[in-house]
Enzyme design. Sequence first.
Site, PDB file in Angstrom:
ATOM      1  N   HIS A 197       0.816  -1.322  -0.052  1.00  0.00           N
ATOM      2  CA  HIS A 197      -0.036   0.080   0.100  1.00  0.00           C
ATOM      3  C   HIS A 197       0.771   1.333   0.010  1.00  0.00           C
ATOM      4  CE1 HIS A 197       0.893   0.583   4.221  1.00  0.00           C
ATOM      5  NE2 HIS A 197       0.765  -0.513   4.586  1.00  0.00           N
ATOM      6  N   ASP A 198       0.289   2.117  -0.868  1.00  0.00           N
ATOM      7  CA  ASP A 198       0.819   3.460  -0.801  1.00  0.00           C
ATOM      8  C   ASP A 198       2.517   3.633  -1.484  1.00  0.00           C
ATOM      9  OD1 ASP A 198      -1.330   4.803   0.750  1.00  0.00           O
ATOM     10  OD2 ASP A 198      -0.423   3.431   2.121  1.00  0.00           O
ATOM     11  N   GLY A 215       5.012  -1.051   2.753  1.00  0.00           N
ATOM     12  CA  GLY A 215       4.146   0.333   2.318  1.00  0.00           C
ATOM     13  C   GLY A 215       4.942   1.427   2.256  1.00  0.00           C
TER      14      GLY A 215
END
Length: 265
Positions: free
Chosen positions: A122-123, A140
């Site tokens: 994520h991200d 992340g």
Amino acid sequence: MSLSIHPTAVIAAGADIDSSATVGPYAVIGPHVRIGARTSVGAHCVIEGHTSIGPDNRIFQFASLGAAPQDKKYAGEPTRLVIGARNTIREFCTFNTGTVQDAGVTTVGDDNWIMAYVHIAHDCVVGHQTILANNATLAGHVHIGDYAIIGGLTGIHQFCHVGAHAMAGFASHVSQDVPPFMMVDGNPLAVRGLNSEGLRRRGFSQARVAALKQAYRLLYRQGLTLEAALAAMGELIAADPNGIAAADLQRLHSFVAASQRGIAR
């Protein structure tokens, strides 16, 4: 159903698939997915979440794109995964959507070569023209600069940044930022030198490489503190602000000065 979509594929109502894209057998496409022109989706792929995929990508079988982030704080927010154009995404890759604790989007740019079993959490922000070899794992909030190369079985700690044109060798443990143009490997991670061969292959002139070698020596070979090395690099840039390597030196200087985790040294 379009001839470009296999009859066994499961396409949710609301999915936006360009008429020139192809979807293979038993693929599953969610309702908030957009797939661009001439992109091919292999057999048994699962593409879900709020995922946007640009044109001319080749996604091999068994990839999982757009699943919820592996973050205990995630509470079902409609975060996104955005993939650009002309990427090759090999078997069993897993790319997750973002979280609201960051910008809410995971981004993969254009013309990337992403080998089997790569995980992009994520991200993350992956630039353009990168190579991520088999089993490279991005935690992340990792940022990967343009033209960077990440070796197979390399793990990158959350929030780390890898600069443009850098290279991390096989099975490296990346827990600090890797400055642009550098070559690193190992566990613990060590800087092995300037990525000179990679720069030459990308058309860097001898003068540009020589200037970056001078900056490398300031950072890594003259026993200077980080502050002193940055000051010395600043003097190099100021001495020839419009020189052939000024932009390269400024990129390196800015990256090091902005590092939040500290750079590999």
